[in-house]
Design a protein around this motif. Structure first.
Motif, PDB file in Angstrom:
ATOM      1  N   PHE A 114      -3.906  -6.688  -5.968  1.00  0.00           N
ATOM      2  CA  PHE A 114      -2.833  -5.916  -6.602  1.00  0.00           C
ATOM      3  C   PHE A 114      -3.389  -5.010  -7.702  1.00  0.00           C
ATOM      4  CE2 PHE A 114       1.136  -8.702  -5.578  1.00  0.00           C
ATOM      5  CZ  PHE A 114       0.775  -8.743  -4.247  1.00  0.00           C
ATOM      6  N   ASN A 115      -4.334  -5.525  -8.486  1.00  0.00           N
ATOM      7  CA  ASN A 115      -4.929  -4.716  -9.548  1.00  0.00           C
ATOM      8  C   ASN A 115      -5.715  -3.540  -8.982  1.00  0.00           C
ATOM      9  OD1 ASN A 115      -3.800  -6.277 -11.575  1.00  0.00           O
ATOM     10  ND2 ASN A 115      -5.608  -7.594 -11.756  1.00  0.00           N
ATOM     11  N   LEU A 116      -6.399  -3.740  -7.864  1.00  0.00           N
ATOM     12  CA  LEU A 116      -7.104  -2.630  -7.224  1.00  0.00           C
ATOM     13  C   LEU A 116      -6.125  -1.532  -6.807  1.00  0.00           C
ATOM     14  CD1 LEU A 116      -9.628  -1.290  -5.917  1.00  0.00           C
ATOM     15  CD2 LEU A 116      -8.949  -2.486  -3.826  1.00  0.00           C
ATOM     16  N   ILE A 117      -5.033  -1.916  -6.190  1.00  0.00           N
ATOM     17  CA  ILE A 117      -4.060  -0.923  -5.722  1.00  0.00           C
ATOM     18  C   ILE A 117      -3.444  -0.190  -6.902  1.00  0.00           C
ATOM     19  CG2 ILE A 117      -1.936  -0.572  -4.383  1.00  0.00           C
ATOM     20  CD1 ILE A 117      -4.581  -1.344  -2.822  1.00  0.00           C
ATOM     21  N   ARG A 118      -3.287  -0.852  -8.012  1.00  0.00           N
ATOM     22  CA  ARG A 118      -2.767  -0.177  -9.214  1.00  0.00           C
ATOM     23  C   ARG A 118      -3.706   0.927  -9.711  1.00  0.00           C
ATOM     24  NH1 ARG A 118      -0.998  -5.686 -10.370  1.00  0.00           N
ATOM     25  NH2 ARG A 118       1.272  -5.678 -10.574  1.00  0.00           N
ATOM     26  N   THR A 119      -5.001   0.841  -9.378  1.00  0.00           N
ATOM     27  CA  THR A 119      -5.981   1.814  -9.872  1.00  0.00           C
ATOM     28  C   THR A 119      -6.217   2.985  -8.932  1.00  0.00           C
ATOM     29  OG1 THR A 119      -7.932   0.739  -8.894  1.00  0.00           O
ATOM     30  CG2 THR A 119      -7.213  -0.034 -11.086  1.00  0.00           C
ATOM     31  N   VAL A 120      -5.772   2.906  -7.695  1.00  0.00           N
ATOM     32  CA  VAL A 120      -6.014   4.015  -6.756  1.00  0.00           C
ATOM     33  C   VAL A 120      -4.895   5.044  -6.881  1.00  0.00           C
ATOM     34  CG1 VAL A 120      -7.373   2.607  -5.151  1.00  0.00           C
ATOM     35  CG2 VAL A 120      -4.922   2.832  -4.805  1.00  0.00           C
ATOM     36  N   PRO A 121      -5.160   6.267  -6.467  1.00  0.00           N
ATOM     37  CA  PRO A 121      -4.151   7.325  -6.623  1.00  0.00           C
ATOM     38  C   PRO A 121      -2.835   6.976  -5.921  1.00  0.00           C
ATOM     39  CG  PRO A 121      -6.257   8.249  -5.939  1.00  0.00           C
ATOM     40  CD  PRO A 121      -6.394   6.761  -5.858  1.00  0.00           C
ATOM     41  N   PRO A 122      -1.727   7.495  -6.458  1.00  0.00           N
ATOM     42  CA  PRO A 122      -0.420   7.240  -5.839  1.00  0.00           C
ATOM     43  C   PRO A 122      -0.279   7.893  -4.459  1.00  0.00           C
ATOM     44  CG  PRO A 122      -0.198   8.776  -7.660  1.00  0.00           C
ATOM     45  CD  PRO A 122      -1.617   8.295  -7.674  1.00  0.00           C
ATOM     46  N   THR A 123      -1.264   8.691  -4.078  1.00  0.00           N
ATOM     47  CA  THR A 123      -1.260   9.331  -2.757  1.00  0.00           C
ATOM     48  C   THR A 123      -1.770   8.402  -1.658  1.00  0.00           C
ATOM     49  OG1 THR A 123      -3.434  10.243  -3.272  1.00  0.00           O
ATOM     50  CG2 THR A 123      -1.514  11.671  -3.665  1.00  0.00           C
ATOM     51  N   LEU A 124      -2.238   7.203  -2.017  1.00  0.00           N
ATOM     52  CA  LEU A 124      -2.736   6.252  -1.017  1.00  0.00           C
ATOM     53  C   LEU A 124      -1.692   6.030   0.059  1.00  0.00           C
ATOM     54  CD1 LEU A 124      -4.938   4.114  -0.156  1.00  0.00           C
ATOM     55  CD2 LEU A 124      -3.483   2.459  -1.324  1.00  0.00           C
ATOM     56  N   PHE A 133       0.799  -1.221   0.000  1.00  0.00           N
ATOM     57  CA  PHE A 133       0.000   0.000   0.000  1.00  0.00           C
ATOM     58  C   PHE A 133       0.838   1.279   0.000  1.00  0.00           C
ATOM     59  CE2 PHE A 133      -2.834  -3.049   2.370  1.00  0.00           C
ATOM     60  CZ  PHE A 133      -3.629  -3.347   1.273  1.00  0.00           C
ATOM     61  N   ASN A 134       1.951   1.290   0.704  1.00  0.00           N
ATOM     62  CA  ASN A 134       2.754   2.513   0.799  1.00  0.00           C
ATOM     63  C   ASN A 134       3.890   2.559  -0.218  1.00  0.00           C
ATOM     64  OD1 ASN A 134       1.122   3.387   2.906  1.00  0.00           O
ATOM     65  ND2 ASN A 134       2.443   2.477   4.455  1.00  0.00           N
ATOM     66  N   GLN A 135       4.583   1.443  -0.373  1.00  0.00           N
ATOM     67  CA  GLN A 135       5.721   1.419  -1.294  1.00  0.00           C
ATOM     68  C   GLN A 135       5.319   1.080  -2.724  1.00  0.00           C
ATOM     69  OE1 GLN A 135       9.050  -0.890   0.235  1.00  0.00           O
ATOM     70  NE2 GLN A 135       8.304  -0.554   2.321  1.00  0.00           N
ATOM     71  N   ARG A 136       4.173   0.426  -2.890  1.00  0.00           N
ATOM     72  CA  ARG A 136       3.703  -0.004  -4.211  1.00  0.00           C
ATOM     73  C   ARG A 136       4.732  -0.881  -4.913  1.00  0.00           C
ATOM     74  NH1 ARG A 136      -0.671   3.220  -6.436  1.00  0.00           N
ATOM     75  NH2 ARG A 136      -1.835   3.864  -4.622  1.00  0.00           N
ATOM     76  N   ASP A 137       5.373  -1.748  -4.149  1.00  0.00           N
ATOM     77  CA  ASP A 137       6.372  -2.663  -4.698  1.00  0.00           C
ATOM     78  C   ASP A 137       5.696  -4.017  -4.909  1.00  0.00           C
ATOM     79  OD1 ASP A 137       8.499  -4.355  -5.266  1.00  0.00           O
ATOM     80  OD2 ASP A 137       9.834  -3.425  -3.783  1.00  0.00           O
ATOM     81  N   TYR A 138       5.112  -4.195  -6.092  1.00  0.00           N
ATOM     82  CA  TYR A 138       4.317  -5.390  -6.377  1.00  0.00           C
ATOM     83  C   TYR A 138       5.157  -6.658  -6.408  1.00  0.00           C
ATOM     84  CZ  TYR A 138       0.880  -1.847  -7.431  1.00  0.00           C
ATOM     85  OH  TYR A 138       0.038  -0.776  -7.338  1.00  0.00           O
ATOM     86  N   ALA A 139       6.359  -6.574  -6.936  1.00  0.00           N
ATOM     87  CA  ALA A 139       7.228  -7.757  -6.982  1.00  0.00           C
ATOM     88  C   ALA A 139       7.569  -8.210  -5.567  1.00  0.00           C
ATOM     89  CB  ALA A 139       8.493  -7.456  -7.781  1.00  0.00           C
ATOM     90  N   ALA A 140       7.934  -7.277  -4.706  1.00  0.00           N
ATOM     91  CA  ALA A 140       8.240  -7.629  -3.312  1.00  0.00           C
ATOM     92  C   ALA A 140       6.986  -8.106  -2.592  1.00  0.00           C
ATOM     93  CB  ALA A 140       8.864  -6.445  -2.587  1.00  0.00           C
ATOM     94  N   ALA A 141       5.844  -7.510  -2.897  1.00  0.00           N
ATOM     95  CA  ALA A 141       4.594  -7.883  -2.225  1.00  0.00           C
ATOM     96  C   ALA A 141       4.205  -9.328  -2.516  1.00  0.00           C
ATOM     97  CB  ALA A 141       3.483  -6.927  -2.631  1.00  0.00           C
ATOM     98  N   GLU A 142       4.606  -9.859  -3.666  1.00  0.00           N
ATOM     99  CA  GLU A 142       4.289 -11.255  -3.980  1.00  0.00           C
ATOM    100  C   GLU A 142       4.851 -12.218  -2.945  1.00  0.00           C
ATOM    101  OE1 GLU A 142       5.401 -12.205  -7.976  1.00  0.00           O
ATOM    102  OE2 GLU A 142       3.857 -10.899  -8.824  1.00  0.00           O
ATOM    103  N   ARG A 143       5.925 -11.822  -2.281  1.00  0.00           N
ATOM    104  CA  ARG A 143       6.511 -12.683  -1.228  1.00  0.00           C
ATOM    105  C   ARG A 143       5.585 -12.815  -0.027  1.00  0.00           C
ATOM    106  NH1 ARG A 143      11.221  -9.076  -1.480  1.00  0.00           N
ATOM    107  NH2 ARG A 143      10.531  -8.458   0.588  1.00  0.00           N
ATOM    108  N   TYR A 144       4.700 -11.836   0.174  1.00  0.00           N
ATOM    109  CA  TYR A 144       3.850 -11.801   1.367  1.00  0.00           C
ATOM    110  C   TYR A 144       2.462 -12.403   1.147  1.00  0.00           C
ATOM    111  CZ  TYR A 144       7.340  -8.507   3.090  1.00  0.00           C
ATOM    112  OH  TYR A 144       8.515  -7.918   3.492  1.00  0.00           O
ATOM    113  N   TRP A 145       1.972 -12.390  -0.087  1.00  0.00           N
ATOM    114  CA  TRP A 145       0.631 -12.871  -0.385  1.00  0.00           C
ATOM    115  C   TRP A 145       0.713 -14.203  -1.112  1.00  0.00           C
ATOM    116  CZ3 TRP A 145       0.993  -7.676   0.455  1.00  0.00           C
ATOM    117  CH2 TRP A 145      -0.067  -7.078   1.138  1.00  0.00           C
ATOM    118  N   SER A 146      -0.042 -15.180  -0.643  1.00  0.00           N
ATOM    119  CA  SER A 146      -0.094 -16.491  -1.279  1.00  0.00           C
ATOM    120  C   SER A 146      -0.632 -16.373  -2.706  1.00  0.00           C
ATOM    121  CB  SER A 146      -1.010 -17.413  -0.472  1.00  0.00           C
ATOM    122  OG  SER A 146      -1.278 -18.594  -1.189  1.00  0.00           O
ATOM    123  N   PRO A 147      -0.101 -17.169  -3.631  1.00  0.00           N
ATOM    124  CA  PRO A 147      -0.685 -17.199  -4.975  1.00  0.00           C
ATOM    125  C   PRO A 147      -2.136 -17.697  -4.936  1.00  0.00           C
ATOM    126  CG  PRO A 147       1.349 -18.496  -4.894  1.00  0.00           C
ATOM    127  CD  PRO A 147       1.071 -18.012  -3.505  1.00  0.00           C
TER     128      PRO A 147
END
Length: 133
Positions: free
Chosen positions: A52-62, A21-35
């Protein structure tokens, strides 16, 4: 000092939320969320990709701010604030997560618009010690 399952699970959730949510590091986030992540939220499409797709659509100010966090075995509940989400007011959330094999496996949430001081019948803020500006 021993590192309990509950302490490790709370740390995992906080790291995962900050990474996505804060860093928007999707590659790193994959380590935390189960496939095979199971999503119960009415606001989010199924699975890890839905989140992940939802977070991609919200403003970068999240911004996500964690508050009280509790754990019981493989379940963690974190009370937090999502601000800068493109909505008129922040969301206050109670996120409930089930941890399995060291990753976030399942999620439920309860979301509520954050009340201003004039809207609060209790006279107390919903999150933290101060009302939003």
């Amino acid at each position: 000092m021993t590192h309990t399952t509950e302490a490790a699970n709370k740390a995992l959730v906080l790291e995962a939320f900050d990474t996505l949510f804060n860093q928007r590091d999707y590659a790193a986030a994959e380590r935390y969320w189960s496939p095979d992540y199971i999503q119960h939220s009415a606001h989010i499409e199924p699975g890890r990709d839905g989140l992940f797709n939802l977070i991609r659509t919200v403003p970068p100010t999240l911004r996500y701010e964690p508050g009280v966090i509790v754990a019981d075995g493989d379940y963690v509940i974190v009370h937090g604030r999502f601000s800068g989400n493109g909505r008129p007011v922040a969301w206050i959330a109670a996120d409930i997560l089930r941890i399995e094999n060291g990753v976030l496996a399942e999620h439920w949430d309860v979301l509520q618009d954050e009340a201003s001081q004039s809207e609060s019948k209790s006279g107390l803020p919903m999150f933290g010690t101060r009302f939003p500006r």
